[in-house]
Motif scaffolding. Structure first.
Motif, short mmCIF file in Angstrom:
data_model
loop_
_atom_site.label_atom_id
_atom_site.label_comp_id
_atom_site.label_asym_id
_atom_site.label_seq_id
_atom_site.Cartn_x
_atom_site.Cartn_y
_atom_site.Cartn_z
N SER A 46 0.84 -1.20 0.00
CA SER A 46 0.00 0.00 0.00
C SER A 46 0.87 1.24 0.00
CB SER A 46 -0.91 0.00 1.23
OG SER A 46 -1.76 -1.11 1.21
N PRO A 47 1.36 1.65 -1.17
CA PRO A 47 2.23 2.83 -1.24
C PRO A 47 1.47 4.11 -0.94
CG PRO A 47 1.63 2.10 -3.43
CD PRO A 47 1.08 1.09 -2.48
N THR A 48 2.18 5.08 -0.38
CA THR A 48 1.61 6.40 -0.12
C THR A 48 2.31 7.49 -0.92
OG1 THR A 48 3.06 6.64 1.81
CG2 THR A 48 0.84 5.76 2.20
N SER A 49 3.31 7.08 -1.71
CA SER A 49 4.08 8.02 -2.53
C SER A 49 4.47 7.34 -3.83
CB SER A 49 5.35 8.45 -1.78
OG SER A 49 6.26 9.10 -2.67
N PHE A 50 4.59 8.11 -4.90
CA PHE A 50 5.04 7.57 -6.17
C PHE A 50 6.48 7.07 -6.08
CE2 PHE A 50 6.50 11.91 -6.28
CZ PHE A 50 7.71 11.85 -6.93
N GLN A 51 7.19 7.43 -5.00
CA GLN A 51 8.57 7.00 -4.80
C GLN A 51 8.65 5.64 -4.11
OE1 GLN A 51 9.86 10.65 -2.77
NE2 GLN A 51 11.33 10.88 -4.45
N GLN A 52 7.51 5.03 -3.84
CA GLN A 52 7.47 3.71 -3.21
C GLN A 52 6.93 2.72 -4.24
OE1 GLN A 52 4.81 4.92 -0.08
NE2 GLN A 52 6.50 5.26 1.35
N MET A 53 7.62 1.61 -4.41
CA MET A 53 7.19 0.61 -5.38
C MET A 53 7.65 -0.78 -4.95
SD MET A 53 9.70 1.96 -8.44
CE MET A 53 9.15 3.62 -8.19
N ALA A 54 6.89 -1.78 -5.35
CA ALA A 54 7.25 -3.17 -5.06
C ALA A 54 6.64 -4.06 -6.12
CB ALA A 54 6.73 -3.56 -3.68
N GLY A 55 7.34 -5.13 -6.45
CA GLY A 55 6.84 -6.05 -7.45
C GLY A 55 7.79 -7.20 -7.70
N MET A 56 7.72 -7.74 -8.93
CA MET A 56 8.56 -8.87 -9.32
C MET A 56 9.39 -8.44 -10.53
SD MET A 56 7.51 -12.83 -9.66
CE MET A 56 6.65 -12.86 -11.21
N THR A 57 10.63 -8.89 -10.55
CA THR A 57 11.53 -8.42 -11.61
C THR A 57 12.23 -9.55 -12.33
OG1 THR A 57 13.39 -6.94 -12.08
CG2 THR A 57 13.48 -8.13 -10.02
N CYS A 58 12.52 -9.33 -13.60
CA CYS A 58 13.46 -10.13 -14.37
C CYS A 58 14.68 -9.23 -14.46
CB CYS A 58 12.91 -10.45 -15.75
SG CYS A 58 11.53 -11.58 -15.68
N TYR A 59 15.77 -9.68 -13.87
CA TYR A 59 16.90 -8.81 -13.58
C TYR A 59 18.18 -9.45 -14.09
CZ TYR A 59 19.92 -6.00 -10.48
OH TYR A 59 20.86 -5.16 -9.97
N TYR A 60 18.88 -8.77 -14.98
CA TYR A 60 20.19 -9.23 -15.42
C TYR A 60 21.26 -8.54 -14.58
CZ TYR A 60 24.01 -10.65 -18.35
OH TYR A 60 25.18 -11.20 -18.80
N HIS A 61 21.20 -7.25 -14.52
CA HIS A 61 21.91 -6.39 -13.57
C HIS A 61 21.28 -5.01 -13.68
CE1 HIS A 61 24.60 -4.63 -16.71
NE2 HIS A 61 24.62 -5.86 -17.18
N SER A 62 21.74 -4.05 -12.89
CA SER A 62 21.00 -2.79 -12.76
C SER A 62 20.69 -2.08 -14.08
CB SER A 62 21.70 -1.85 -11.79
OG SER A 62 23.02 -1.59 -12.19
N PRO A 63 21.52 -2.14 -15.12
CA PRO A 63 21.09 -1.49 -16.36
C PRO A 63 20.29 -2.37 -17.31
CG PRO A 63 23.46 -1.81 -16.38
CD PRO A 63 22.96 -2.39 -15.11
N LYS A 64 19.94 -3.60 -16.91
CA LYS A 64 19.15 -4.49 -17.76
C LYS A 64 18.09 -5.17 -16.92
CE LYS A 64 22.68 -5.96 -21.06
NZ LYS A 64 23.32 -7.17 -21.63
N LEU A 65 16.83 -4.73 -17.05
CA LEU A 65 15.77 -5.33 -16.26
C LEU A 65 14.40 -5.01 -16.83
CD1 LEU A 65 14.29 -2.97 -14.23
CD2 LEU A 65 16.59 -2.98 -13.36
N ARG A 66 13.44 -5.83 -16.44
CA ARG A 66 12.01 -5.56 -16.61
C ARG A 66 11.42 -5.72 -15.21
NH1 ARG A 66 10.79 -3.57 -21.75
NH2 ARG A 66 11.38 -5.05 -23.35
N TYR A 67 10.49 -4.82 -14.85
CA TYR A 67 10.02 -4.79 -13.47
C TYR A 67 8.57 -4.35 -13.40
CZ TYR A 67 10.17 -3.22 -8.52
OH TYR A 67 9.93 -3.01 -7.18
N PRO A 68 7.61 -5.30 -13.37
CA PRO A 68 6.23 -4.89 -13.10
C PRO A 68 6.11 -4.57 -11.61
CG PRO A 68 6.35 -7.26 -13.39
CD PRO A 68 7.72 -6.71 -13.65
N TYR A 69 5.60 -3.40 -11.30
CA TYR A 69 5.58 -2.96 -9.90
C TYR A 69 4.30 -2.21 -9.57
CZ TYR A 69 6.79 1.64 -11.72
OH TYR A 69 6.78 2.82 -12.41
N ILE A 70 3.94 -2.25 -8.28
CA ILE A 70 2.82 -1.49 -7.75
C ILE A 70 3.39 -0.20 -7.16
CG2 ILE A 70 1.01 -1.42 -5.98
CD1 ILE A 70 1.00 -4.51 -6.15
N SER A 71 2.74 0.91 -7.44
CA SER A 71 3.10 2.20 -6.86
C SER A 71 1.80 2.98 -6.73
CB SER A 71 4.11 2.94 -7.74
OG SER A 71 4.57 4.10 -7.07
#
Length: 169
Positions: A46-71
């Motif tokens: 339950s985020p209260t700011s657009f700066q808060q997010m959580a979800g599941m990621t496909c992560y290679y390293h920080s410059p390569k990722l896909r991240y569906p997230y709730i915000s």
């Protein structure tokens, strides 16, 4: 960064820095062991700011990722987006998803067939999530990961609770 005792039967991740922050991101993931897989998690957040997010990621390293997230948006309405970083360090939120898709708790599915990545009615190219697609710094990292993440750039460490994480080959 995380707790298995804060809420019985859940993994709680405390929001930390952005997905681009290598040492200070809140990420629990496993190395992808097959070229094709399906993964799913159930999240309460339950985020209260657009700066808060959580979800599941496909992560290679920080410059390569896909991240569906709730915000949430500026009015505090929960929303679901997909963040992408295609290897050039420019994180971008794209593919906003209709708010009706965001239930509480929210189930986030990911499927990867060796080329395309699918989640919540979106199919995206995922071939960049590999060593072969890399150029420059970090191009030879060891395979992609799939997992759960939580960010809170407000510094309040907003938690997300994950009921389960399933990985199928």
């Amino acid at each position: 960064m995380f707790s298995l005792a804060a809420r019985h039967g859940h993994l709680r991740l405390y929001g930390r820095e952005s997905m681009g922050s290598r040492p200070l991101s809140s990420l629990v993931a496993m190395r992808r062991s097959r070229k094709q897989y399906t993964a799913q998690t159930c999240i309460e957040f339950s985020p209260t700011s657009f700066q808060q997010m959580a979800g599941m990621t496909c992560y290679y390293h920080s410059p390569k990722l896909r991240y569906p997230y709730i915000s949430c948006d500026d009015e505090g309405q929960r929303q679901l987006n997909i963040m992408s970083c295609l290897g050039n360090l420019d994180l971008m939120a794209d593919f906003p998803i209709e708010p009706k898709s965001i239930r509480k708790p929210c189930i986030l599915p990911i499927s990867f067939d060796g080329r395309d990545w699918q989640t919540i009615d979106h199919t995206l190219d995922a071939t960049f999530l590999s060593c072969e697609a890399g150029k420059g710094d970090g191009a030879s990292f060891t395979r992609a990961f799939v997992g759960m993440a939580c960010q809170d750039m407000t510094g309040m460490q907003k938690p997300a609770d994950f009921t389960y994480f399933h990985y199928y080959q």
